[in-house]
Design an enzyme around this catalytic site. Structure first.
Site, PDB file in Angstrom:
ATOM      1  N   LYS A   1      -0.415   1.657  16.697  1.00  0.00           N
ATOM      2  CA  LYS A   1      -0.345   1.043  15.368  1.00  0.00           C
ATOM      3  C   LYS A   1       1.055   1.241  14.825  1.00  0.00           C
ATOM      4  O   LYS A   1       1.750   2.206  15.203  1.00  0.00           O
ATOM      5  CB  LYS A   1      -1.356   1.685  14.409  1.00  0.00           C
ATOM      6  CG  LYS A   1      -1.735   0.781  13.257  1.00  0.00           C
ATOM      7  CD  LYS A   1      -2.763  -0.250  13.690  1.00  0.00           C
ATOM      8  CE  LYS A   1      -3.189  -1.159  12.548  1.00  0.00           C
ATOM      9  NZ  LYS A   1      -4.374  -1.947  12.921  1.00  0.00           N
TER      10      LYS A   1
HETATM   11  P1  NAD Z   1      -4.559  -8.667   4.273  1.00  0.00           P
HETATM   12  O1  NAD Z   1      -3.290  -8.068   3.834  1.00  0.00           O
HETATM   13  O2  NAD Z   1      -4.563 -10.086   4.773  1.00  0.00           O
HETATM   14  O3  NAD Z   1      -5.677  -8.579   3.121  1.00  0.00           O
HETATM   15  C1  NAD Z   1      -5.972  -7.387   2.483  1.00  0.00           C
HETATM   16  C2  NAD Z   1      -6.900  -7.707   1.307  1.00  0.00           C
HETATM   17  O4  NAD Z   1      -7.303  -6.474   0.692  1.00  0.00           O
HETATM   18  C3  NAD Z   1      -6.251  -8.537   0.214  1.00  0.00           C
HETATM   19  O5  NAD Z   1      -7.200  -9.435  -0.327  1.00  0.00           O
HETATM   20  C4  NAD Z   1      -5.869  -7.512  -0.828  1.00  0.00           C
HETATM   21  O6  NAD Z   1      -5.775  -8.045  -2.146  1.00  0.00           O
HETATM   22  C5  NAD Z   1      -7.035  -6.561  -0.718  1.00  0.00           C
HETATM   23  N1  NAD Z   1      -6.728  -5.224  -1.231  1.00  0.00           N
HETATM   24  C6  NAD Z   1      -5.589  -4.517  -1.050  1.00  0.00           C
HETATM   25  N2  NAD Z   1      -5.656  -3.356  -1.719  1.00  0.00           N
HETATM   26  C7  NAD Z   1      -6.868  -3.329  -2.317  1.00  0.00           C
HETATM   27  C8  NAD Z   1      -7.511  -2.413  -3.166  1.00  0.00           C
HETATM   28  N3  NAD Z   1      -6.918  -1.268  -3.506  1.00  0.00           N
HETATM   29  N4  NAD Z   1      -8.758  -2.714  -3.602  1.00  0.00           N
HETATM   30  C9  NAD Z   1      -9.345  -3.869  -3.240  1.00  0.00           C
HETATM   31  N5  NAD Z   1      -8.773  -4.788  -2.444  1.00  0.00           N
HETATM   32  C10 NAD Z   1      -7.554  -4.523  -1.996  1.00  0.00           C
HETATM   33  O7  NAD Z   1      -5.121  -7.683   5.418  1.00  0.00           O
HETATM   34  P2  NAD Z   1      -6.187  -7.988   6.564  1.00  0.00           P
HETATM   35  O8  NAD Z   1      -5.441  -8.333   7.796  1.00  0.00           O
HETATM   36  O9  NAD Z   1      -7.228  -8.894   6.045  1.00  0.00           O
HETATM   37  O10 NAD Z   1      -6.805  -6.535   6.806  1.00  0.00           O
HETATM   38  C11 NAD Z   1      -7.900  -6.036   6.039  1.00  0.00           C
HETATM   39  C12 NAD Z   1      -8.540  -4.872   6.784  1.00  0.00           C
HETATM   40  O11 NAD Z   1      -8.992  -5.322   8.076  1.00  0.00           O
HETATM   41  C13 NAD Z   1      -7.607  -3.708   7.073  1.00  0.00           C
HETATM   42  O12 NAD Z   1      -8.345  -2.511   7.019  1.00  0.00           O
HETATM   43  C14 NAD Z   1      -7.157  -3.972   8.509  1.00  0.00           C
HETATM   44  O13 NAD Z   1      -6.730  -2.813   9.181  1.00  0.00           O
HETATM   45  C15 NAD Z   1      -8.439  -4.519   9.089  1.00  0.00           C
HETATM   46  N6  NAD Z   1      -8.258  -5.313  10.299  1.00  0.00           N
HETATM   47  C16 NAD Z   1      -7.445  -6.404  10.306  1.00  0.00           C
HETATM   48  C17 NAD Z   1      -7.319  -7.147  11.468  1.00  0.00           C
HETATM   49  C18 NAD Z   1      -6.503  -8.407  11.520  1.00  0.00           C
HETATM   50  O14 NAD Z   1      -6.586  -9.121  12.541  1.00  0.00           O
HETATM   51  N7  NAD Z   1      -5.760  -8.773  10.506  1.00  0.00           N
HETATM   52  C19 NAD Z   1      -7.998  -6.755  12.633  1.00  0.00           C
HETATM   53  C20 NAD Z   1      -8.833  -5.640  12.584  1.00  0.00           C
HETATM   54  C21 NAD Z   1      -8.951  -4.934  11.407  1.00  0.00           C
END
Ligand code: NAD
Length: 417
Positions: free
Chosen positions: A109
């Protein structure tokens, strides 16, 4: 083993789950010591030239947790909380996740400890190029491959690919989650959310329920949350609440997700969407829904609020949203937790497809991507459910046991341990 408590750091929390699985599978002490730590961790200093000429010093990390099963693989996040402990925790989760869904990768990561909301687009580009060129000594198509995570996206990956290519020549397979125009895979942007919905369908169906009889609440409306909402609604779930960093909205009648997506494109947030009750992120987690999907950040369900979770299924789209202490409370109150290393593995699975397409220089159509994703997610769900039933454990413990056995076996076969 120590008692679970909310004061654990993210890495302590992930390792708590690892240690419990290691106990259950009878892992020897030497292998346990290797897998409880990371192989390589680097911190790089980024002197970021701001648009006004000032230089801001920020730090970035890349943690390679374990590479027994293949090249390191993992996303890069831009967030003020993305410190070395958080990045280490996420790298370790990637080791277990890639093993669980049988991808030929290890776990890694990256993180840059910065608030990207404070940066302009040119500043973000300079930051990204600096970060990539400074970690470029330890990444590579057969060494370590990056992808998007919180606050990074296809554009970030395009800059990274370009920065790496300036040293190594055109190398699309160095990152996944790229724009399709630059060799990204069709279906990658939706893949994590699609995997979340596939896994949810699998679990509710196994329990004799139909998606169109179930309500869902989703915390986070970025890449993962918004795709989960869109695809879950298409499968018949009634999505009654969503939130983002600015707050949440609730409509017991169900939200019109395509219309909401348009609102978010215009307004930049779900907040203010007409015809809904505004709710806080905390309230969303406690709604009386069938399926709760945390899809934002880690550590949101703790021993403080776990007893107030009323959902029947909690599907971990985010990484480590539930602390070990909360995990026990949820189990005691009958909430079925579908663990992150299974629930959100669709993203890295299609990243694997992207990497193979880049290496073969042959693009798949989207139907093939989604079909192959479905096969992998279905097999992993079946294996986790069967293992949980055979051992009489939670889905999380079963998933970790399967993953730990696979990584340990690869480490032994290589002669690493
Ligand atoms: P992103 O940046 O696209 O979206 C994050 C979202 O969370 C946004 O809507 C943001 O406003 C919201 N957010 C941020 N801080 C917050 C808070 N304090 N309270 C409430 N909402 C909040 O990120 P993403 O890629 O969608 O990732 C989201 C989660 O999924 C993370 O934990 C990430 O590790 C996990 N994840 C992502 C992927 C991927 O392919 N992008 C894969 C596996 C896991």
């Amino acid at each position: 083993m120590s008692e679970a408590h909310d004061g654990m750091t993210p890495f302590e929390a992930v390792n708590w789950f690892f240690q419990r699985a290691a106990d259950r599978v009878g892992l020897d002490d030497q292998t346990r010591a290797v897998l409880a730590g990371s192989y390589r961790e680097i911190r790089v200093q980024i002197a970021l030239r701001r648009d006004d000429g000032r230089v801001q010093t920020v730090y970035g990390y890349r943690v390679q947790h374990n590479g027994a099963r293949g090249p390191y693989k993992g996303g890069v996040r831009y967030h003020p909380d993305a410190d070395i402990d958080e990045v280490r925790a996420l790298a370790s989760l990637m080791t277990w996740k890639t093993a669980l869904v049988e991808l030929p990768f290890g776990g890694a990561k990256g993180g840059v400890q910065v608030d990207p909301k404070q940066l302009s687009l040119p500043e973000l580009e300079r930051l990204t190029r600096r970060y990539m060129s400074q970690v470029s000594y330890v990444v590579g198509v057969n060494r370590d491959i990056m992808a998007p995570d919180v606050n990074t996206n296809a554009q970030t990956m395009a800059w990274m690919m370009d920065a790496y290519g300036q040293r190594a020549g055109h190398t699309p397979a160095i990152v996944t989650g790229k724009p399709v125009e630059l060799g990204g895979s069709l279906g990658r942007e939706a893949a994590t959310g699609r995997g979340v919905v596939m896994v949810t369908n699998d679990m509710v169906t196994a329990a004799g329920q139909a998606p169109d009889s179930l309500t869902m609440a989703i915390q986070g409306f970025g890449n993962v949350g918004s795709w989960t909402a869109r695809l879950a609604a298409a499968d018949g779930y009634k999505v009654v609440a969503v939130s983002d960093v600015n707050g949440g909205i609730h409509s017991p009648h169900g939200l019109n997700i395509p219309d909401l997506l348009q609102h978010v494109r215009d307004a930049g947030s779900v907040a203010g969407y007409p015809g809904c009750e505004p709710i806080s992120n905390e309230q969303l987690l406690e709604l009386d829904v069938d399926v709760l999907v945390p899809a934002a950040l880690g550590g949101v369900i703790t021993s403080d609020n776990a007893a107030r979770v009323r959902a029947r299924w909690l599907v971990e789209a985010a990484n480590h949203p539930v602390t070990p202490a909360a995990d026990g409370i949820l189990a005691a109150s009958g909430v079925t937790v579908v663990p992150d290393i299974l629930a959100n593995a669709g993203g890295v699975t299609v990243s694997y497809f992207e990497w193979t397409q880049n290496i073969q220089q042959f693009a798949w159509d989207e139907d093939r991507v989604n079909l192959e994703l479905g096969k992998i997610m279905a097999k992993a769900c079946r294996q986790v459910r069967d293992r949980a039933q055979a051992d009489g454990t939670s889905l999380r413990e079963a998933a970790f046991c399967i993953a730990v056995e696979r990584v340990a076996q690869a480490a032994h076969l290589r002669g690493y341990v």
